[in-house]
Design a protein around this motif. Structure first.
Motif, PDB file in Angstrom:
ATOM      1  N   THR A   1      -5.241   1.148  14.798  1.00 33.03           N
ATOM      2  CA  THR A   1      -4.458   0.715  13.643  1.00 33.03           C
ATOM      3  C   THR A   1      -5.304   0.570  12.380  1.00 33.03           C
ATOM      4  O   THR A   1      -4.763   0.224  11.328  1.00 33.03           O
ATOM      5  CB  THR A   1      -3.770  -0.632  13.935  1.00 33.03           C
ATOM      6  N   GLU A   2      -6.609   0.822  12.500  1.00 35.02           N
ATOM      7  CA  GLU A   2      -7.499   0.665  11.349  1.00 35.02           C
ATOM      8  C   GLU A   2      -7.674   1.962  10.570  1.00 35.02           C
ATOM      9  O   GLU A   2      -8.554   2.064   9.709  1.00 35.02           O
ATOM     10  CB  GLU A   2      -8.866   0.140  11.810  1.00 35.02           C
ATOM     11  N   VAL A   3      -6.850   2.982  10.891  1.00 37.05           N
ATOM     12  CA  VAL A   3      -6.867   4.248  10.161  1.00 37.05           C
ATOM     13  C   VAL A   3      -5.632   4.286   9.263  1.00 37.05           C
ATOM     14  O   VAL A   3      -4.514   4.026   9.723  1.00 37.05           O
ATOM     15  CB  VAL A   3      -6.851   5.446  11.130  1.00 37.05           C
ATOM     16  N   THR A   4      -5.808   4.595   7.995  1.00 35.30           N
ATOM     17  CA  THR A   4      -4.680   4.644   7.067  1.00 35.30           C
ATOM     18  C   THR A   4      -3.906   5.951   7.241  1.00 35.30           C
ATOM     19  O   THR A   4      -4.251   6.782   8.095  1.00 35.30           O
ATOM     20  CB  THR A   4      -5.168   4.531   5.614  1.00 35.30           C
ATOM     21  N   ASP A   5      -2.895   6.155   6.392  1.00 31.83           N
ATOM     22  CA  ASP A   5      -2.102   7.384   6.465  1.00 31.83           C
ATOM     23  C   ASP A   5      -2.619   8.450   5.497  1.00 31.83           C
ATOM     24  O   ASP A   5      -1.913   9.399   5.162  1.00 31.83           O
ATOM     25  CB  ASP A   5      -0.621   7.097   6.189  1.00 31.83           C
ATOM     26  N   GLN A   6      -3.856   8.310   5.053  1.00 33.53           N
ATOM     27  CA  GLN A   6      -4.470   9.285   4.163  1.00 33.53           C
ATOM     28  C   GLN A   6      -4.570  10.650   4.848  1.00 33.53           C
ATOM     29  O   GLN A   6      -4.992  10.752   6.000  1.00 33.53           O
ATOM     30  CB  GLN A   6      -5.868   8.803   3.756  1.00 33.53           C
TER      31      GLN A   6
END
Length: 334
Positions: free
Chosen positions: A249-254
């Motif tokens: 969950t520590e990865v953004t939607d970039q």
């Protein structure tokens, strides 16, 4: 001749060369972190690491200039990172990246000191070891204080010393399995943490590359890391032990460019190469048969994945030639 003026040995030169590449890669990642970090405490750790990395790079280049060795191309902030791009990872991920970087660096520089014979090089690697320990301490203390770090399980205290009485101590597949030892727990727990960070890293890389080939490769890395987490977690669960938290969950939607394909692929290869060594150490500290078999099988999988990634680096012309022995046959034919 003073030993500090003797030629650099193969271990010394190789470590400096690898440092030059890894420092340039780490600096690119830290510049992006620096631009987007929100937590002031984590920002301070990042800033300190940037300053130390720049100092280290300058000292290594000075050593290379002294002996006339070409400085590796490595990575740079103009081509391999877009610091202005939207953040790819959260502050939580950044801190864990720094914490594990400290651990990896301590292992590397401990070995570098042991393999070095020049007094000035031992001192150089000792200072880097101390920097790595400082980074690990700061990131770990901060992670624990903020509740980001999973604490390894504690063990019961026996009433008196005891000895192993049965060869079933080694049993893993058949018969009644004994509980895992403290050393086995240490490596199972740590391997889950390393793979958990790997899953998040591969997620971020897969969603920001424009190459379908590399996207499939990073996705494959994510799948492998998830599988290894499941295997190690099942052993801890069997012993009613806690499982470390994951970082998905520590990865953004970039999805747009953040790091170059060259940087992402090289980092993946390096991390998996280090993982191979750590699995070997894990196996040596795990006398239960089933654990040894697991590590052997998983090492083969990582080795193949790393080899495939190295071939991709070569295909793209990105793999720099490391220091190597003279080719005597070629010299004789010239």
């Amino acid at each position: 001749m003073s030993i500090s003026h003797a030629k650099l040995t193969a271990p010394e030169l190789s470590q400096l060369w690898e440092d030059c590449l890894s420092d340039s890669l780490i600096l690119c990642k830290l510049r992006h972190f620096e631009k987007h970090v929100e937590d002031e405490d984590i920002a301070a750790v990042i800033q300190t690491k940037i300053e130390k990395t720049l100092q280290h790079m300058a000292l290594i280049e000075e050593k290379f200039h002294e002996i006339g060795y070409p400085i590796p191309v490595g990575f740079n902030e103009n081509e391999d990172v877009d610091v202005k791009a939207e953040r790819l990872f959260t502050d939580h991920y950044m801190l864990e990246f720094l914490r594990q970087l400290g651990h990896i660096s301590m292992e590397a520089y401990g070995a570098a000191i042991a393999f070095s014979t020049r007094s000035d090089m031992r001192q150089f690697f000792l200072e880097r070891l101390q920097d790595a320990q400082q980074l690990s301490d700061e990131a770990t203390n901060l992670g624990v204080a903020k509740g980001y770090v999973s604490l390894p399980p504690s063990l019961p205290i026996p009433p008196k010393p005891d000895f192993v009485k049965k060869k079933s101590f080694l049993t893993g597949w058949f018969g009644e399995r004994r509980p895992v030892t403290g050393r086995e727990i240490t490596f199972l727990f740590s391997n889950i943490q390393r793979n958990a960070l790997g899953v998040a890293t591969m997620m971020g890389f897969a969603q920001t590359t424009n190459s379908k080939t590399l996207q499939r490769y990073f996705q494959r890395g994510k799948d492998i890391a998830n599988k290894h987490i499941e295997i190690f977690s099942s052993i801890l669960k069997e012993n009613d032990l806690p499982i470390p938290i994951t970082w998905d969950t520590e990865v953004t939607d970039q999805t747009s460019f953040v790091f170059s394909d060259k940087l992402m692929l090289y980092q993946t290869i390096v991390l998996n190469s280090l993982g191979l060594g750590y699995y070997g150490l894990s196996m040596a500290n795990s006398p239960r048969h089933d654990l040894g078999v697991h590590y052997t099988r998983l090492m083969a999988e990582i080795a193949q994945f790393t080899e495939d990634g190295t071939e991709l680096m070569i295909d793209h012309g990105w793999l720099e030639q490391p220091p190597q022995a003279a080719d005597r046959r070629q010299l004789m034919n010239e």
